[in-house]
Design a protein around this motif. Structure first.
Motif, short mmCIF file in Angstrom:
data_model
loop_
_atom_site.label_atom_id
_atom_site.label_comp_id
_atom_site.label_asym_id
_atom_site.label_seq_id
_atom_site.Cartn_x
_atom_site.Cartn_y
_atom_site.Cartn_z
N LEU A 52 44.75 31.09 32.57
CA LEU A 52 46.09 31.40 32.07
C LEU A 52 46.52 32.80 32.51
O LEU A 52 47.63 33.01 33.01
N ALA A 53 45.63 33.76 32.32
CA ALA A 53 45.96 35.14 32.68
C ALA A 53 46.23 35.26 34.16
O ALA A 53 47.19 35.88 34.60
N LEU A 54 45.37 34.63 34.92
CA LEU A 54 45.49 34.73 36.37
C LEU A 54 46.80 34.10 36.84
O LEU A 54 47.50 34.64 37.70
N ARG A 55 47.14 32.96 36.27
CA ARG A 55 48.34 32.28 36.70
C ARG A 55 49.57 33.13 36.41
O ARG A 55 50.46 33.30 37.24
N ASN A 56 49.61 33.72 35.20
CA ASN A 56 50.80 34.46 34.84
C ASN A 56 50.88 35.79 35.57
O ASN A 56 51.97 36.29 35.83
N MET A 57 49.72 36.33 35.89
CA MET A 57 49.72 37.56 36.66
C MET A 57 50.42 37.33 38.01
O MET A 57 51.18 38.16 38.48
N THR A 58 50.17 36.18 38.59
CA THR A 58 50.79 35.90 39.89
C THR A 58 52.21 35.40 39.74
O THR A 58 52.99 35.46 40.67
N ASN A 59 52.53 34.92 38.53
CA ASN A 59 53.90 34.41 38.33
C ASN A 59 54.90 35.52 38.06
O ASN A 59 56.09 35.26 38.02
N LEU A 60 54.43 36.74 37.81
CA LEU A 60 55.36 37.83 37.50
C LEU A 60 56.26 38.15 38.68
O LEU A 60 57.35 38.67 38.50
N ARG A 61 55.79 37.88 39.87
CA ARG A 61 56.61 38.05 41.08
C ARG A 61 57.12 39.47 41.26
O ARG A 61 58.30 39.70 41.48
N LEU A 62 56.25 40.43 41.08
CA LEU A 62 56.66 41.82 41.29
C LEU A 62 55.84 42.43 42.43
O LEU A 62 54.62 42.54 42.32
N PRO A 63 56.50 42.84 43.50
CA PRO A 63 55.75 43.40 44.63
C PRO A 63 54.95 44.64 44.22
O PRO A 63 53.87 44.91 44.76
N SER A 64 55.45 45.39 43.23
CA SER A 64 54.75 46.63 42.86
C SER A 64 53.41 46.35 42.19
O SER A 64 52.56 47.23 42.10
N LEU A 65 53.21 45.13 41.72
CA LEU A 65 51.98 44.85 41.00
C LEU A 65 50.88 44.27 41.90
O LEU A 65 49.77 44.06 41.44
N VAL A 66 51.21 44.07 43.16
CA VAL A 66 50.28 43.36 44.03
C VAL A 66 48.91 44.02 44.05
O VAL A 66 47.88 43.35 43.94
#
Lengths: 716, 436
Positions: A104-118
């Motif tokens: 769940l955490a992993l999926r939402n981390m990638t779903n945030l769609r923020l380039p700054s968080l890459v």
């Protein structure tokens, strides 16, 4: 949405969220968050609550976590700074002992769609690929695809790509398929996943483990594979045979698509495959869900282009049920028209006749048009039905019948007697402009055989002041002129009145110009007028184009199992209502074969000084052309607005034809002139010298190829 | 792949919207509503193309489900996915209605999250999904070690549809053969099209990890088995076999075994599920025959006589029989004579509805009606919609019979004989129409 009281709600919810009493009570806290999400999905802007929601994220309650993540993922793009706070919680969750929380955490981390968080996401993602739980690996694999989508410019580490390739051998089938999907997206610029022999065979062996979606994906990717030997090809085909007759329509369609791409060099095998899918396709046509039925019907239409006789014996399967939606009925009728043969024609027409009185006017019209299409080969029976329908005296039916008759007469002049007889008296029931236009055209062209023609026209002319439709007025002018040529005594007076009105009082420029043209034409003398106005009454050569020849499978193989077949038919139904036959525009169908072979790179510029010129060569395989007469070629070409300049005598070699045409697009600033030479030597290159306009060129070539194919297959 | 999924009510209000890929903008939700739901004309196609985005939609009662995508995708797959989505939602909260969707919207968001990731279908088996979805939400970090390992094994293991360690005091099995028979018949009694679509639904309450074997009188199955052993057996017993056109199995059935040996063996999921779905078109027993007789007497009167004949064993009883005889729009009055059951003219539905509670096999019953018409100027000819029929019969119209259902559980000490098995056949009418 102001009526939901957006601001008020936001303020209230903020107060509730920051209330310590609510925060300590898990159930109340969760319910408040629920309210936020509900308002959000109704379209109220909730972005103001972002910081409160970030706080709510730090909880042990999985349900609450999920809710908050839904919120964060939709508003993260608006608050990049605050989203950084969430990352910490998410990264902690990635270490959680529970695999569900980790995924769940992993999926939402990638779903945030923020380039700054890459930069923060990459490490947990890499770890996720090696997680022991399959559900985490599934998410991690797709996570890389999302990351790539976010930063399409940045390169994904080669090590990651390698790891993804190795995960193709993962024991979990979903992970395997996800790897394929991720690699397809990441390596899009390089043309997708490398499909070599070991990967192909690995995928084929594991095909059965995947679910429907997985199988479709695998089958689609495999389309790029080219077997190295014939033996290998047949091994693959026999492996896939079971999926070809799969009861799941998506798998069946995907497999057939793969078959066609694998066997593109072996038409016999492709045809055998088409025969094999007949059963499953027919079953899909009778499936319980209408959307699936619709899809299957559209694909059957494609198949029929190559094997017209494929479904001949099963025509009853395409009879419409009473409660079926109009779009299915219309498709079924389009299929039925293709299935007509001597044995079933009586039964089919009987059935179609029943549809003509359908409650839905569009369906009724489609049925009538279908009867008209069949009439091109079985004119007597069809005309009988059509004439019978006129007796119902219903405006939409009469209109469709008259239009159909007009189109039929244009192709089969032998029907004109019956049509002329039937026309009497139907002007009373005609309401819409399309139908009246058709009637006027018929009266103009066959005026001498319809005794009441002048009286009918007189009614129209008396009412011309209140006529709203431009098309009807134009048609009326032409019809009256034509009638004047064959029955001058009866028509002279009203023609005068009509011309007078159109020139003096009419406000529309088109009508006025047309009237002026005729007026001046009459000044030039009757012979001149006759020459201009009495053109052809029919065009039997159109029949050549209508009796559709069997196309090679490769013409449509590419569009099989995509959206294209579902769109094509709807264009056809729209073109049902149109102007007079001689104005019929040829609508160049997208020719899948050509648009791909014709890259602009193949157009070489020879005159580098004058960039306006382009010269190119294109090969078309049509072995039998030279044997067909120049007249029929010329007729066919003229039909699509290509003019022939000159021919060499029929039996000489090399045989040449010179052609020209020009584009007449309204929106283009200048038109393009295309000059062409058709050359037949044995190895037949075809040359064209053109102004630079890729679109026009492609259109020209696709039309030309269609004409050539049509003619050659007709000879064959 | 699917870019976004939207659920609307009949007014076009958005109930659920979930966007999976960036290429679907926020205005896509509105585009579909304006162009399709609020369009005044009838739906022209289940696929709509708006501004280079394709919308696939499916309607369930008053709810619209739409999937949006920018890619040129495999259309059959998207529809199949939408059906699956409906199935999953039905399994969770019953009928898909506006109220249910509103009440369960958190659950739907959860489901959408699990079923699709980045627009790719992931996990759509209801049984397996149940472990991921926290519908009541009590499950949290306090998972016991045991439960966690269960999730892991379930997620990674081969059998995704059944938990370990299920126990029942009574091992019971319910098997329902549910069929719907569809017919289109010409006025002369000629069958234009007929097919049966059937489902075998199973409710299993069995302990442990039982292995089941299911046998039916399908032609291919029998032929194949005949070759293996006593080929005379099947012939001697004289049992009729049927030809199934196509069938689909629940994922638990080992397809490889079905392909090679034609035996249907599986480890059943716990509770209710659909074991197989099939279709037949040959040798269908049509339970009822409708013989219509319509006579137009002048311009203002119609005489209708409808005879129904039941065509099955006289010891069986059909139930809930309803015959609908459509009447013209300008009907002013109807006189009915009916021997059996109750018949009524329903002006609001433009039909004579004739209901019979029960009817035995090999019987005949009839109704005659005199319909008076108002003279109208409308020259529109009456389209004569077909006479439709509803019923329920206690046998399978396709002729399918369950031959055996065996249960083996090697680890626990119960055998095939200890399992209580129930088999029931229900044949219902699908679209059962006779033209008049």
């Amino acid at each position: 949405m102001p009526y939901l009281g957006g601001e008020e709600t936001v303020r209230e919810l903020r107060r509730a969220l920051s209330n310590p009493n609510v925060q300590s009570d898990q159930l109340r806290y969760r319910n408040t968050i629920l309210k936020v999400i509900r308002a959000m999905s109704q379209g109220v802007d909730m972005s103001g609550l972002f910081s409160e929601m970030v706080k709510a994220c730090a909880t042990v309650d999985v349900v609450q976590k999920k809710l908050v993540y839904v919120f964060l993922c939709s508003y993260a793009a608006l608050n990049p700074e605050l989203s950084l706070l969430v990352i910490n919680t998410l990264r902690k969750d990635c270490q959680d002992p529970n695999p569900m929380v980790r995924s769940l955490a992993l999926r939402n981390m990638t779903n945030l769609r923020l380039p700054s968080l890459v930069e923060y996401v990459e490490q947990p993602l890499a770890a996720g690929l090696r997680d022991r739980a399959a559900c985490v690996r599934r998410v991690a694999v797709l996570g890389w695809a999302k990351l790539h989508n976010l930063q399409a410019s940045s390169e994904i580490d080669a090590a990651v790509v390698n790891e993804l390739y190795s995960l193709l051998r993962d024991p979990d089938p979903v992970v395997m398929v996800n790897c394929l999907r991720a690699l397809e997206e990441i390596l899009k610029d390089e043309g997708g996943v490398a499909i070599n022999k070991p990967i192909t065979h690995h995928l084929l062996n594991r095909l059965k483990e995947c679910d429907i979606w997985g199988q479709c994906q695998v089958l689609r990717v495999l389309q790029r594979y080219r077997p190295q030997s014939e033996d290998e090809l047949f091994d693959i085909l026999s492996l896939l045979d079971a999926s070809l007759v799969s009861p799941h329509p998506p798998i069946m369609a995907a497999t057939l698509s793969l078959f066609l791409s694998l066997c593109s060099g072996q038409p016999a095998v492709s045809l055998a495959a088409l025969e094999r899918v007949r059963g499953p396709l027919l079953a899909a046509c009778g499936s319980g869900s209408r959307e699936m039925r619709f899809t299957a019907l559209c694909h059957i239409q494609l198949l029929l282009r190559s094997i017209p006789g494929l479904m001949g014996a099963h025509y009853k399967r395409f009879f419409c049920g009473y409660a079926e939606p109009a779009y299915i009925k219309q498709r079924k009728m389009q299929v039925l028209v293709e299935l007509v043969n001597d044995e079933n024609v009586a039964m089919l027409l009987d059935e179609l006749k029943g549809y003509c009185t359908d409650v839905n006017a569009e369906t009724a019209q489609a049925a009538i048009t279908a009867i008209g299409r069949i009439g091109r080969s079985y004119s007597d029976r069809c005309l009988e039905i059509l004439t019978g329908l006129l007796g119902l005296k219903q405006d939409h039916i009469t209109s469709a019948v008259v239009q159909t008759m007009r189109d039929l007469v244009w192709v089969c002049p032998q029907c004109s007697d019956t049509v002329c007889f039937a026309l009497e008296g139907c002007e009373e029931t005609l309401q819409d402009s399309q139908g009246r236009q058709a009637l006027l055209w018929l009266l103009g062209v066959y005026g001498e055989r319809v005794s009441s023609a002048p009286y009918t026209l007189e009614v129209f002319i008396d009412g011309v002041r209140s006529e709203a439709s431009l098309g009807v007025k134009m048609e009326l002018l032409t019809a009256t002129m034509r009638l004047f040529l064959c029955r001058p005594a009866e028509t002279q007076d009203m023609l005068g009145r009509l011309l007078h009105y159109c020139i003096e009082e009419e406000t529309d420029m088109c009508v006025r110009d047309q009237a002026l043209l005729y007026y001046r034409l009459l000044h030039c003398g009757i012979e001149e007028t006759r020459k201009v106005l009495q053109g052809r009454r029919s065009d039997p050569s159109l029949g050549v184009l209508i009796g559709r020849p069997a196309e090679p499978v490769s013409q449509w193989a590419r569009s099989f199992n995509t959206l294209e077949p579902l769109r094509q038919g709807s264009i056809e139904t729209e073109s049902v209502s149109r102007g007079s036959p001689e104005h019929t525009m040829f609508d160049p169908k997208p020719n899948a074969d050509l648009s791909n072979t014709l890259d602009c790179s193949r157009i070489e510029k020879v005159h580098s000084g004058k960039e306006d010129f382009v010269w190119m060569e294109e090969c078309v395989r049509c072995p039998t052309i030279p044997r067909c007469s120049p007249q029929s070629l010329q007729a066919a070409m003229q039909l699509v607005n290509i003019q022939t300049l000159a021919f060499t005598p029929p039996q000489t070699l090399p045989w040449r034809v010179y052609l020209y045409t020009h584009t007449c697009l309204d929106d283009a600033p200048h038109s393009t002139l295309i000059l062409g030479e058709l050359l037949y030597t044995g190895e037949e290159p075809q040359k064209a010298e053109v102004h630079k306009d890729d679109k026009a060129l492609k259109g020209f070539l696709s039309i030309l190829t269609t004409v050539l194919h049509t003619l050659s297959s007709e000879r064959a | 792949m699917i870019g976004g999924l939207f659920i609307y009510n009949h007014k076009g209000e958005v109930l659920i919207s979930r966007v999976y890929r960036d290429d679907i903008g926020r205005n896509a939700v509105d585009a579909f509503r304006v162009n399709v739901i609020h369009a005044r004309q009838q739906v022209r196609s289940p696929v709509t193309n708006i501004a280079r985005t394709s919308f696939f939609h499916v309607k369930r009662s008053n709810i619209w489900l739409a999937a949006a995508t920018k890619q040129n995708v495999n259309a059959a797959m998207v529809f199949e996915f939408l059906y699956k989505m409906c199935d999953v939602m039905t399994a969770y909260f019953g009928k898909i209605s506006e109220e249910n969707v509103k009440n369960n919207f958190v659950l739907i968001y959860e489901l959408l999250d699990e079923i699709l990731d980045f627009g790719y279908p992931q996990n759509s088996e209801t049984g397996a999904l149940k472990t991921f979805i926290t519908q009541q939400g009590i499950k949290s970090q306090h998972h016991s070690k045991e439960e966690q390992s269960q999730i892991t094994s379930q997620v990674t293991g081969q059998i995704g549809w059944r938990r370990e360690g299920i126990k029942y005091r009574r091992n019971e099995l319910f098997l329902d053969v549910l069929e719907s028979v569809n017919l289109l018949m010409s006025p002369q009694g000629q069958v234009l099209s007929a097919h049966v679509s059937g489902r075998v639904v199973m409710k299993s309450y069995l302990s442990g990890m039982p292995e089941c074997k299911f046998g039916m009188n399908d032609k291919i199955v029998i032929d194949k088995q005949g070759k293996g052993g006593g080929s005379e057996d099947a012939a001697k017993s004289g049992k009729q076999s049927i030809a199934i056109d196509d069938c689909t199995f629940h994922q638990c059935v080992r397809l490889s075994k079905f392909d090679s040996e034609r035996s249907i063996s599986f480890i059943p999921p716990d509770g209710e599920y659909e074991l197989m779905r099939y279709r037949t078109t040959k040798d269908i027993i049509l339970p009822f025959r409708v013989i219509p007789l319509v006579r137009e007497v002048g311009r203002t009167k119609l005489e209708v006589k409808v005879v129904i004949k039941s065509n099955f064993k006289s010891s069986l009883l059909a139930q809930k029989i309803e015959v609908r005889v459509p009447t013209p729009l300008n009907t002013s009055g109807v006189q009915l004579i009916c021997m059996k059951g109750k018949a009524k003219y329903k002006a609001s539905e433009n039909a004579i509805v004739w209901k019979i509670k029960r009817m035995a096999g090999m019987k005949e019953s009839q109704i005659s009606a005199e319909i008076e018409l108002l003279p109208t100027n409308d020259k529109k000819k009456w389209a004569r919609p077909p006479i439709s029929m509803n019923f329920e019969v206690p046998f399978a119209p396709s002729g399918l019979k369950v031959r055996y259902l065996k249960v083996f559980e090697p680890k626990l000490n119960y055998s095939d004989h200890d399992v209580i098995k129930w088999v029931r056949y229900i044949g219902r009418s699908g679209i059962y129409e006779t033209r008049c």
